[in-house]
Design an enzyme around this catalytic site. Structure first.
Site, PDB file in Angstrom:
ATOM      1  N   ARG A 117       0.858  -1.184   0.000  1.00 33.32           N
ATOM      2  CA  ARG A 117       0.000   0.000   0.000  1.00 33.32           C
ATOM      3  C   ARG A 117       0.890   1.229   0.000  1.00 33.32           C
ATOM      4  O   ARG A 117       1.895   1.290   0.726  1.00 33.32           O
ATOM      5  CB  ARG A 117      -0.918   0.012   1.236  1.00 33.32           C
ATOM      6  CG  ARG A 117      -2.042  -1.015   1.205  1.00 33.32           C
ATOM      7  CD  ARG A 117      -3.076  -0.654   0.137  1.00 33.32           C
ATOM      8  NE  ARG A 117      -4.208  -1.574   0.135  1.00 33.32           N
ATOM      9  CZ  ARG A 117      -4.297  -2.650  -0.646  1.00 33.32           C
ATOM     10  NH1 ARG A 117      -3.293  -2.948  -1.456  1.00 33.32           N
ATOM     11  NH2 ARG A 117      -5.369  -3.417  -0.615  1.00 33.32           N
ATOM     12  N   GLU A 177      -3.587   7.530  -6.060  1.00 31.38           N
ATOM     13  CA  GLU A 177      -3.562   6.776  -7.310  1.00 31.38           C
ATOM     14  C   GLU A 177      -4.661   7.253  -8.254  1.00 31.38           C
ATOM     15  O   GLU A 177      -5.828   7.257  -7.863  1.00 31.38           O
ATOM     16  CB  GLU A 177      -3.702   5.280  -7.032  1.00 31.38           C
ATOM     17  CG  GLU A 177      -2.511   4.715  -6.258  1.00 31.38           C
ATOM     18  CD  GLU A 177      -2.560   3.198  -6.086  1.00 31.38           C
ATOM     19  OE1 GLU A 177      -3.579   2.581  -6.475  1.00 31.38           O
ATOM     20  OE2 GLU A 177      -1.588   2.629  -5.576  1.00 31.38           O
ATOM     21  N   HIS A 190      -0.011  -0.048 -10.259  1.00 32.54           N
ATOM     22  CA  HIS A 190      -0.768  -0.964  -9.407  1.00 32.54           C
ATOM     23  C   HIS A 190      -1.147  -2.244 -10.173  1.00 32.54           C
ATOM     24  O   HIS A 190      -2.310  -2.588 -10.315  1.00 32.54           O
ATOM     25  CB  HIS A 190      -2.026  -0.279  -8.862  1.00 32.54           C
ATOM     26  CG  HIS A 190      -2.482  -0.880  -7.556  1.00 32.54           C
ATOM     27  ND1 HIS A 190      -3.067  -0.153  -6.560  1.00 32.54           N
ATOM     28  CD2 HIS A 190      -2.445  -2.158  -7.083  1.00 32.54           C
ATOM     29  CE1 HIS A 190      -3.377  -0.929  -5.541  1.00 32.54           C
ATOM     30  NE2 HIS A 190      -2.998  -2.157  -5.840  1.00 32.54           N
ATOM     31  N   GLY A 228      -0.067  -5.344  -9.299  1.00 33.69           N
ATOM     32  CA  GLY A 228       0.213  -6.525  -8.483  1.00 33.69           C
ATOM     33  C   GLY A 228      -0.693  -7.707  -8.751  1.00 33.69           C
ATOM     34  O   GLY A 228      -0.241  -8.851  -8.788  1.00 33.69           O
TER      35      GLY A 228
END
Length: 597
Positions: free
Chosen positions: A285, A314, A333, A335
């Protein structure tokens, strides 16, 4: 869905316990509208039966993999409507029994209010639930579930991909070559073999990163106060304290949740304690890193490189110094962005939503179900006490000690059959786990989460003589086989022990270790062990007053006059490090600790 109802629900009898999402519970508008008016005739029963055979409606507000959609369609009517405005969502939601979102849709209080009580479950396709108003969901009897496990491997793989890309300057070299340059000397990288990687947060993703890093020839250490030692040893990972991890690591990989305790944990102070030239990866995070401090650390050379998949905001603002820094590798982002992970998340959230609509208790539930009003009313003061004792006792555990065994003692004049402790046990687990975890603990998932994290919770009851009108006389929480950062919290038998009770509707701390105290559990708490002598209280009070720290309560418990005593001070504001240092420098004070409640 209504095929699962029983006739006693239709005719306004008491619904099953802990199933607030049952579609026609007695509090729902449908029952209130129909029950009083339906005479028990054959014609009326035919009408109700027709209602009961109708499928529930599930609104899918963001793109979901086809595998998950198919599971939903086999059970319910599915409405896939993407990019809805808040107004459009509020209009649709009153016709829906369930809602599935990702991170882009805000499920606000207004959405729950607009549902008119029909919405029974919200499914979040992913881990984080920052975009769902949990308080509003619980108030409206709506269960919230997520999909916390399906993207584990994808996130771990992306972390390793960033680690290797950063170490070998892949992104920078690629951009340079495409710009027509040939700069072999500029992009000399570093090797992994023999280097130390610190995993900060040794949960599912952190463990998988550790396995892969071991295969690269790295020495792997980890910091996580709840990681079972045996699981770490099985992978070949040494558990260490936070300070030790950041001070000896060549590479640091972040896998901790964003909580009040971890917010900006990696700040100027943390960076100053790191080995010069450390390299940092973050696929957890964004908020766990103070981004301005990271830029300063990069500019000074303390941090040689950083690879970031997540950010405080973001998408980041255009022109961000961090994003555009030459020693930073970034991805938007990604992941969980693999085909396999997207399919897994879709299936996991679909199964959770369907199960919830069937009335099953979901292990991935992130908010508390409704409980009978009379139970809540009676236990309400003790719920706060239980959670705060859990928060208090875990903060007394020294860094590096793994919490494994927790004992809860209930002292009551009631027999076991008259005191249901599940809610209190859940709240203690909540206090133990939530401050350092992204998991939301409630009555549904408390025992599951405790077991998952290697916590063994045992309960003991002390039967007291007296009136059974009060459900509890006192509540005690003990943690065994750990070291304490405040030695006086250790009982004579070697456990960290705290005890509390409810007075005038408010939670109070009544014992720390073997010392009796009496302090309201509000704000923060300073515990001091000192030699019992005059003026100590005044000196500590003066120091706090000079820094505008308001004292809301103070209590002193002692062994005997002139011997050792423990002073407990409740404060409304967090004291600065300088204030705490001044208190610690008072000659008669032998040890102290500040705890946040």
């Amino acid at each position: 869905m209504a095929a699962t109802f029983s006739w006693n629900l239709i005719f306004n009898k008491k619904p099953p316990l802990f199933f607030p999402w049952s579609p026609l519970s007695v509090s729902s508008p449908a029952v209130n509208a129909f029950s009083p008016r339906l005479p028990r005739t054959r014609k009326s029963l035919v009408i109700v039966a027709a209602m009961m055979e109708a499928k529930p409606t599930i609104l899918v507000a963001e793109k979901l993999d086809e595998a998950g959609l198919q599971l939903l369609k086999n059970f319910a009517n599915v409405d896939c409507s993407y990019n809805l405005s808040l107004e459009e969502l509020c209009t649709k939601i009153s016709l829906c029994d369930a809602l599935i979102v990702r991170s882009g849709t805000k499920v606000t209080r207004e959405v729950f209010e607009s549902s008119g009580g029909r919405l029974k479950v919200v499914g979040r396709a992913g881990v984080g639930i920052d975009n769902v108003d949990l308080s509003a969901a619980t108030e409206h009897g709506c269960l919230v579930v997520n999909a916390p496990t399906a993207n584990t491997i994808a996130a771990a793989e992306h972390g390793v991909a960033l680690l290797t890309s950063m170490a070998r300057n892949i992104a920078q070299a690629d951009a340079s070559l495409k710009a027509g340059k040939w700069q072999r000397n500029k992009y000399v990288g570093v090797s992994f073999v023999g280097k130390t990687l610190a995993i900060m947060g040794f949960g599912k993703v952190g463990s998988e990163v550790a396995r892969r890093a071991k295969g690269l020839g790295m020495r792997v250490i980890a910091h996580d106060p709840y990681a079972p030692t045996d699981r770490a040893l099985a992978i070949g990972v040494e558990l260490v304290s936070f300070d030790a991890a950041i001070s000896i690591a060549d590479f640091i990989s972040l896998h901790m949740p964003l909580t009040p305790a971890t917010l900006k944990m990696f700040n100027d102070v943390a960076f100053s304690n790191m080995k010069k030239g450390v390299r940092i990866v973050n696929v957890a995070r964004g908020g766990v890193i103070d981004e301005e401090a990271l830029v300063r650390a990069l500019d000074s050379g303390i941090v040689a490189q950083a690879a970031l998949d997540v950010f405080t905001e973001e998408p980041p603002q255009k022109g961000s110094k961090l994003v555009n820094h030459e020693n930073v590798t970034v991805t938007p982002h990604l992941g969980a962005s693999t085909a396999e992970a997207q399919e897994g998340v879709a299936i996991e959230v679909a199964e959770a939503v369907v199960g919830a609509l069937k009335g099953e208790l979901a292990a991935t539930a992130v908010n508390a179900p409704m409980v009978p009003a009379e139970v809540l009313s009676e236990l309400a003061p003790f719920v706060g006490l239980a959670e705060k004792l859990g928060r208090l006792v875990v903060q007394l555990v020294a860094s590096g000690s793994a919490v494994k065994t927790v004992k809860v003692i209930y002292a009551s004049a009631r027999g076991p059959e008259d005191l249901d402790t599940r809610l209190l046990r859940a709240m203690i687990i909540k206090g133990l786990i939530e401050p350092i975890s992204s998991v939301f603990v409630n009555l549904v998932n408390a025992d599951f989460i405790a077991k998952q994290r290697g916590l063994r919770i045992t309960e003991e009851r002390i039967l007291l003589y007296g009136s059974p009108e009060n459900p509890l006389q006192f509540l005690q929480v003990q943690i065994a086989n750990v070291e304490s950062k405040f030695a006086s919290a250790m009982s004579d038998s070697g456990e960290i022990k705290v005890e509390g009770k409810v007075k005038d509707g408010k939670p109070y701390l009544t014992k720390v270790g073997s010392f009796g105290v009496d302090v309201s559990l509000e704000g923060g708490l300073i515990l001091c062990r000192q030699i019992d002598q005059p003026a100590i209280i005044g000196m500590v009070g003066t120091i706090l007053a000079e820094e505008n720290v308001n004292v809301n309560f103070m209590s002193v418990g002692r062994i005997a006059p002139g011997k050792q005593a423990v002073m407990t001070i409740g404060v409304d504001e967090d004291p600065s490090r300088e204030v705490l240092k001044r208190i610690g420098n008072i000659p008669s004070i032998e040890e102290f600790v500040f705890l946040k409640l």
